[in-house]
Design a protein around this motif. Structure first.
Motif, mmCIF file in Angstrom:
data_model
loop_
_atom_site.group_PDB
_atom_site.id
_atom_site.type_symbol
_atom_site.label_atom_id
_atom_site.label_comp_id
_atom_site.label_asym_id
_atom_site.label_seq_id
_atom_site.Cartn_x
_atom_site.Cartn_y
_atom_site.Cartn_z
ATOM 1 N N SER A 3 10.032 16.824 4.404
ATOM 2 C CA SER A 3 9.435 16.572 3.098
ATOM 3 C C SER A 3 9.566 17.811 2.239
ATOM 4 O O SER A 3 9.239 18.912 2.654
ATOM 5 C CB SER A 3 7.968 16.199 3.252
ATOM 6 O OG SER A 3 7.382 16.004 1.992
ATOM 7 N N LEU A 27 6.995 18.764 -3.961
ATOM 8 C CA LEU A 27 7.112 17.957 -5.166
ATOM 9 C C LEU A 27 7.054 18.798 -6.421
ATOM 10 O O LEU A 27 7.312 18.303 -7.507
ATOM 11 C CB LEU A 27 5.989 16.912 -5.196
ATOM 12 C CG LEU A 27 6.054 15.893 -4.063
ATOM 13 C CD1 LEU A 27 4.802 15.047 -4.064
ATOM 14 C CD2 LEU A 27 7.279 15.023 -4.221
ATOM 15 N N GLY A 53 -1.115 13.847 -8.447
ATOM 16 C CA GLY A 53 -0.168 13.645 -7.370
ATOM 17 C C GLY A 53 -0.752 13.789 -5.993
ATOM 18 O O GLY A 53 -0.029 13.685 -4.994
ATOM 19 N N ASP A 57 -2.017 8.578 -3.284
ATOM 20 C CA ASP A 57 -0.986 7.554 -3.462
ATOM 21 C C ASP A 57 -1.425 6.593 -4.571
ATOM 22 O O ASP A 57 -2.450 5.925 -4.460
ATOM 23 C CB ASP A 57 -0.795 6.804 -2.144
ATOM 24 C CG ASP A 57 0.260 5.707 -2.234
ATOM 25 O OD1 ASP A 57 0.908 5.588 -3.298
ATOM 26 O OD2 ASP A 57 0.430 4.976 -1.238
ATOM 27 N N THR A 91 0.574 4.090 -5.828
ATOM 28 C CA THR A 91 1.475 2.934 -5.873
ATOM 29 C C THR A 91 0.732 1.660 -6.247
ATOM 30 O O THR A 91 1.109 0.945 -7.184
ATOM 31 C CB THR A 91 2.184 2.746 -4.524
ATOM 32 O OG1 THR A 91 2.755 3.980 -4.100
ATOM 33 C CG2 THR A 91 3.278 1.698 -4.631
ATOM 34 N N THR A 148 1.752 13.869 -12.698
ATOM 35 C CA THR A 148 2.692 13.597 -11.616
ATOM 36 C C THR A 148 2.029 12.603 -10.680
ATOM 37 O O THR A 148 0.931 12.870 -10.162
ATOM 38 C CB THR A 148 3.055 14.880 -10.871
ATOM 39 O OG1 THR A 148 3.694 15.786 -11.773
ATOM 40 C CG2 THR A 148 3.991 14.592 -9.712
ATOM 41 N N GLN A 199 2.077 10.064 -7.327
ATOM 42 C CA GLN A 199 2.669 9.715 -6.047
ATOM 43 C C GLN A 199 2.907 8.202 -6.000
ATOM 44 O O GLN A 199 1.976 7.405 -6.096
ATOM 45 C CB GLN A 199 1.713 10.096 -4.918
ATOM 46 C CG GLN A 199 1.872 11.509 -4.421
ATOM 47 C CD GLN A 199 3.074 11.655 -3.493
ATOM 48 O OE1 GLN A 199 3.513 10.707 -2.868
ATOM 49 N NE2 GLN A 199 3.618 12.858 -3.443
ATOM 50 N N ARG A 257 5.003 5.518 -3.478
ATOM 51 C CA ARG A 257 5.669 5.525 -2.175
ATOM 52 C C ARG A 257 6.412 4.237 -1.868
ATOM 53 O O ARG A 257 6.842 4.025 -0.740
ATOM 54 C CB ARG A 257 4.632 5.817 -1.092
ATOM 55 C CG ARG A 257 4.011 7.201 -1.255
ATOM 56 C CD ARG A 257 2.934 7.478 -0.238
ATOM 57 N NE ARG A 257 2.422 8.841 -0.381
ATOM 58 C CZ ARG A 257 1.441 9.347 0.346
ATOM 59 N NH1 ARG A 257 0.854 8.604 1.284
ATOM 60 N NH2 ARG A 257 1.029 10.585 0.150
ATOM 61 N N THR A 295 6.956 10.153 -8.560
ATOM 62 C CA THR A 295 7.652 10.811 -7.466
ATOM 63 C C THR A 295 7.040 10.330 -6.153
ATOM 64 O O THR A 295 6.022 9.654 -6.139
ATOM 65 C CB THR A 295 7.537 12.348 -7.583
ATOM 66 O OG1 THR A 295 8.379 12.972 -6.632
ATOM 67 C CG2 THR A 295 6.104 12.808 -7.395
ATOM 68 N N GLY A 296 7.677 10.649 -5.043
ATOM 69 C CA GLY A 296 7.043 10.358 -3.768
ATOM 70 C C GLY A 296 7.898 9.555 -2.810
ATOM 71 O O GLY A 296 8.936 8.995 -3.172
ATOM 72 N N ASP A 333 12.500 12.164 -3.547
ATOM 73 C CA ASP A 333 12.569 13.136 -2.451
ATOM 74 C C ASP A 333 13.599 12.665 -1.426
ATOM 75 O O ASP A 333 13.368 12.723 -0.226
ATOM 76 C CB ASP A 333 11.180 13.283 -1.810
ATOM 77 C CG ASP A 333 11.149 14.383 -0.749
ATOM 78 O OD1 ASP A 333 11.994 15.281 -0.821
ATOM 79 O OD2 ASP A 333 10.285 14.310 0.143
#
Length: 783
Positions: free
Chosen positions: A15, A18, A237, A240, A242, A265, A267, A269, A290-291, A326
Motif C-alpha cells: 500500500s 495516499l 480520507g 471508507d 464508498t 480526499t 477513501q 474502495r 482515492t483508495g 493505488d
C-alpha cells in the motif's frame, strides 16, 4: 490496449501513501550548498509536443523541461534505447541529481500557484519500491519536502511483466507528483527541486515540471446534494466513504439533483455506480477520490456506469474532480480503472485520472460519450479504450502521459465501433504500444492531435485489423472512411521486441484480414521518427490516401513496406531520411503506389530490400545518436510556444447555420477569395463559426467577398462572439454594418478587444446586396 483477459503476475501489493498525489509542503530540512558546482543548462534542443500551434490539447499549465533549466546535476540523454532512463523521458533527456545540494531550478514564465513534476527514483533490490522526498524552494527560501516514490513504476521482463529485478528490460520508470504553493507566485519566480538527503534514494531524476494557476474551489451548486454535509462522507480520507458516496449518488438520481463532492480526499474502495446523475467536485486539485480494498486487491476506486448486460447507464455527467488510485501492478482481470462500464449520452469533463489501471475502459454497447478537458497520467495500461460497440463517442482536449499501454484506443471486439472521434488531444510517452490506435471501426476520425515519444512495440498512429473480434464477418473491421487529419507526430515509432525491427510512426496492419476501406491521412507532420515514418505489415492494406504530409527526420526509412496494398501519395515531402534509399520494400509490385503531384524525398525505384534492418539514426533535434546520418535538425524547435502569425482561421474546422446550393462554410476558410459561403436565403439571422484549435487573443478579423467586378457594393450587418468551449458565447463585437466595395478589394476589417477565444462566431442579420449572408474569406489575426 489491454489484451484479452489473462491472469497476470502481480507486481506488488504494498500500500502506498495516499499523500503522494496531493503532496503538501512539509517540514524544512537542512540543505548543503557549499560543495555544489555552478548551475548550467545543457539540454539538446528537441521538438516539443507542447509547442504545436492549433493542435493537441489546450492545457492549463506551462511546461518546462529539466534539461533546459538551471541545474548543477547531470544531464542524461538524448537516448532512445529501450530500458535506459532517458529513453522514457520527455524529449529523451532529463537531469539526474545524486548528491546533497544538487538541484534543478525553473523560472516561472507566468503566475502559478501549483506545480506537478515528473521524476524517477531507482527501484530497491527487492522490486517493492522506495519512498523518499525532494525539497521545493521558492526564490531560495525555506525548503519544504514533497513525497516521491518508485512504487508506481519499475516493471521487469516481457509482457505480462513481473516484479523480478533480475529479469531483463526494466521499464516504466517515471511518475508524477503534484503540490500547491499556498499563494500565487509571480512570473520570474525561481522554483527549485533540490536533494536534501540520499539516504532514502541514491538518485533523483527530474524530467520536467508543469506550472499552473489553479482557480479557487468551486462551491456547491444550488440544490445539490453534498456527500459530506448530507451523507457523512469523510473528507479527511481516514474512513471508507464508498457506501456514503454511493448513497448520495443514488439519491441524486432518485431526486433529480446534482451530487457535490466538496474539497477533501475521500477513501473509495470499490466502484461508485452512476446512472442518470451529475457528480461534480470542487475541482481536480481539491476533490479527490482515492483508495483500494485492503484485502481484496481487485477492488479499488472507480466511477462506473452499469455494464451493458445490466442495462447500461445514461445521462451521466462526471465533472471537476480527481480519481487518483493505488494501482501498482497490471492484472487485466481486475477492473480497477478510474472510469468504466457503459455510459451512453454522457460527459466526462475535467477529470484528473492517475495511478489506476486504465483511465477510462469503456465496455459497450453504448453510444454518445464525450471525455473532454481531462488529464490521464501514470496508468499501468491504456489511457482510454473504447471497447466493444462504443459508437458516436469522443475524446477531445485531453492530455495523456505515461500510459502503460496504448494512450487512446478503440477496440471493436465482436461488436462494431462506429463514428468515434479522437480530436485535439496530446498523447505523450505510452510506455508500451501506440499513442493513438483504432483496432477496427467504421467511419473513425482521428484529427488535430499531437503524439510524441513512443517507447516500444508500437507507433504514434496505428490503424489495424488486429486483436480478437476484429473482422468483417462481425462488421468490426476497418470500414467506411477512416480520417486522420492535421495530426503532428514527434519521435514516434520504436523498436518491437517481438519482431526485432522498428515500427513506423504511422503504421497499418491487416493481421486478422486485409484492410479494404478508405483511409485518408492528410495535413500531417511526421517529425524526427525513431524508425520509419510510414509502415505497412501483416496482411494487405488497401485504400490508403496520403495528402499534404511533411516527413522531417526518420531514423531509418520514409516508407517501410512489409505487406501488399494500394496507396496514393500527393504533396508528400520527406527530408532528413537516415537511409540513402528512402523506401524498404521486399513485396515488390504487391504494393501499388500511385504518385500525385508535389512529392519529393521519399520515392525510389528500385527500393531497398535488405536482409538486415539498419540501426536507426536518432537525431533528436539535430545531434546524431548513432551511425552516420543527417546532422541538420529535422525541425527548428522553439524554446517558447511560437508567436501566432498569419491567418489563424485558414483551413480550420468551420460550421454554419445553413448554406445555399454548393456554397458551404468551408469555402470561407479555404484561402481562396473566389469561392464563398452563402447562407440559406431569407432566413436571417445566420451564423458561421470557426474553431481556431486553441484559445487565441484575436484582435482583428478581415472579411472578404469575391474580388470580381460582378459583385456590387453591399453592406452586411453582423456581430462577433467568442467561446472557449463552443457552448457559451460572449460578445466580442456588437452588431454593426460593414461595407464591401469591389473598388477597394471587397473586404472589411473588424477590430476586436483581444479576448481569448477558441471559437469565433459571426452572426449576420442583414445584407443590402442579397437576402443571405455572404463571405468568401474569414481571416483572424492576433495583431
Amino acid at each position: 490496449m489491454t489484451p484479452p483477459p489473462r491472469r497476470q503476475l502481480l507486481r506488488r501489493s504494498i500500500s502506498a501513501s495516499l499523500s503522494l498525489a496531493l503532496a503538501a509542503f512539509g517540514t524544512a530540512a537542512a540543505v548543503v550548498l557549499s560543495s555544489a558546482p555552478p548551475a548550467r543548462a545543457a539540454g539538446v534542443p528537441a521538438p516539443s509536443p507542447m509547442a504545436v500551434p492549433g493542435r493537441g490539447a489546450t492545457v492549463p499549465f506551462k511546461e518546462q523541461e529539466a534539461e533546459y533549466a538551471a541545474t548543477n546535476g547531470t544531464l542524461i540523454g538524448p537516448n532512445r534505447l529501450y530500458g535506459t532512463l532517458p529513453s522514457e523521458a520527455s524529449g529523451r533527456q532529463a537531469v539526474t541529481l545524486d548528491a546533497v545540494g544538487e538541484y534543478v531550478e525553473f523560472t516561472l514564465t507566468a503566475p502559478a500557484n501549483a506545480m506537478s513534476f515528473r521524476y524517477s527514483l531507482p527501484d530497491n533490490a527487492a522490486g517493492s519500491g522506495r519512498d523518499a522526498s525532494i525539497n521545493v524552494l521558492v526564490n531560495g527560501g525555506s525548503p519544504k519536502a514533497v513525497p516521491v516514490t518508485s512504487k508506481y513504476g519499475w516493471y521487469y521482463g516481457g509482457y505480462p511483466f513481473n516484479n523480478n529485478p533480475g529479469d531483463t528490460n526494466p521499464h516504466h520508470f517515471y511518475d508524477e507528483a503534484r503540490t500547491m504553493f499556498g499563494s500565487t507566485l509571480a512570473a520570474g519566480t525561481k522554483v527549485r527541486l533540490q536533494v536534501s538527503s540520499t539516504s532514502a534514494s541514491p538518485t533523483f531524476t527530474i524530467d520536467l515540471a508543469d506550472f499552473e494557476q489553479v482557480a479557487a474551489p468551486t462551491g456547491k451548486p444550488s440544490g445539490a446534494l453534498d456527500v459530506v454535509g448530507d451523507f457523512g462522507a469523510d473528507p479527511t480520507g481516514a474512513a471508507d466513504s464508498t457506501a456514503k458516496i454511493q448513497a448520495a449518488v443514488d439519491a441524486g438520481k432518485a431526486q433529480g439533483r446534482e451530487v457535490y463532492i466538496p474539497q477533501g480526499t475521500f477513501q473509495v474502495r470499490d466502484h461508485i455506480i452512476v446512472d442518470k446523475v451529475t457528480l461534480r467536485g470542487a475541482g481536480p486539485w481539491y476533490s479527490v477520490l482515492t483508495g483500494r480494498d485492503p484485502s481484496n486487491r481487485s477492488k479499488a476506486v472507480g466511477v462506473y456506469g452499469k455494464y451493458a448486460a445490466n442495462g447500461g447507464s445514461s445521462n451521466v455527467t462526471l465533472k471537476d474532480f480527481a480519481i487518483i488510485g493505488d494501482i501498482q501492478e497490471r492484472v487485466d482481470d481486475d477492473q480497477v480503472n478510474a472510469i468504466g462500464g457503459a455510459l451512453s449520452n454522457s460527459t466526462v469533463d475535467n477529470i484528473w485520472m492517475q495511478h489506476t489501471k486504465c483511465g477510462a475502459w469503456m465496455d459497450g454497447p453504448m453510444d454518445n460519450l464525450t471525455i473532454k478537458n481531462s488529464r490521464i497520467l501514470d496508468q499501468t495500461a491504456d489511457g482510454v479504450n473504447f471497447h466493444y460497440g462504443v459508437s458516436n463517442s469522443t475524446v477531445t482536449n485531453t492530455f495523456v502521459r505515461n500510459s502503460g499501454d496504448d494512450g487512446l484506443a478503440m477496440w471493436a471486439e465482436n461488436v462494431p465501433n462506429v463514428k468515434n472521434k479522437f480530436t485535439f488531444n496530446t498523447v505523450i510517452l505510452p510506455i508500451l504500444a501506440n499513442n493513438i490506435v483504432t483496432y477496427g471501426g467504421k467511419d473513425i476520425t482521428i484529427s488535430d492531435n499531437v503524439m510524441s515519444d513512443t517507447i516500444t512495440n508500437g507507433g504514434g498512429l496505428h490503424i489495424a485489423n488486429r486483436y480478437p473480434g476484429v473482422n468483417s464477418g462481425q462488421r468490426t473491421a476497418v470500414s467506411g472512411t477512416t480520417t486522420a487529419a492535421r495530426n503532428t507526430l514527434i519521435r514516434t515509432g520504436n523498436n518491437d521486441f517481438n519482431w526485432r525491427f522498428g515500427v513506423g510512426a504511422i503504421w497499418f496492419s491487416g493481421l486478422n484480414e486485409p484492410i479494404n476501406a478508405t483511409v485518408n491521412i492528410s495535413d500531417t507532420e511526421i517529425l524526427d521518427s525513431s524508425y520509419a515514418a510510414i509502415h505497412l505489415i501483416e496482411g494487405a492494406t488497401n485504400g490508403l490516401n496520403f495528402n499534404n504530409i511533411k516527413i522531417d527526420g526518420a531514423g531509418t526509412y520514409a516508407l517501410q513496406v512489409q505487406s501488399p496494398g494500394t496507396a496514393t501519395f500527393t504533396n508528400v515531402v520527406a527530408t532528413h531520411i537516415a537511409q540513402p534509399n528512402p523506401i524498404h520494400n521486399c513485396v515488390g509490385s504487391g504494393f501499388q503506389i500511385t504518385r500525385g503531384t508535389g512529392n519529393s524525398g521519399w520515392y525510389a525505384d528500385p527500393p531497398a530490400c535488405t536482409g538486415n534492418w539498419p540501426d536507426p539514426v536518432w537525431t533528436n533535434g539535430g545531434v546524431p545518436q548513432g551511425g552516420n546520418g543527417p546532422t541538420d535538425p529535422p525541425t527548428d524547435p522553439p524554446t517558447d510556444p511560437p508567436t501566432d502569425t498569419g491567418n489563424l482561421a485558414q483551413g480550420r474546422p468551420v460550421t454554419e447555420s445553413g448554406h445555399a446550393d454548393v456554397y458551404s462554410a468551408s469555402n470561407a476558410v479555404d484561402g481562396n477569395a473566389n469561392t464563398y459561403w452563402e447562407s440559406t436565403n431569407r432566413a436571417f439571422p445566420q451564423t458561421i463559426t470557426v474553431d481556431l484549435g486553441a484559445a487565441k487573443a484575436v484582435k482583428r478579423l478581415v472579411l472578404k467577398l469575391p474580388p470580381a467586378a460582378a459583385w456590387s457594393t453591399r453592406t452586411q450587418t453582423l456581430s462577433v462572439s467568442g467561446s472557449t468551449d463552443n457552448s457559451t458565447f460572449n460578445s466580442l463585437k456588437g452588431s454593426a454594418g460593414y461595407t464591401f466595395d469591389p473598388s477597394s478589394g471587397n473586404k472589411a476589417t473588424v477590430t476586436l478587444p483581444g479576448t481569448s477565444a477558441r471559437y469565433l462566431r459571426l452572426t449576420f442579420t442583414g445584407n443590402t446586396g442579397w437576402p443571405a449572408a455572404q463571405l468568401s474569406e474569414l481571416e483572424a489575426y492576433t495583431s
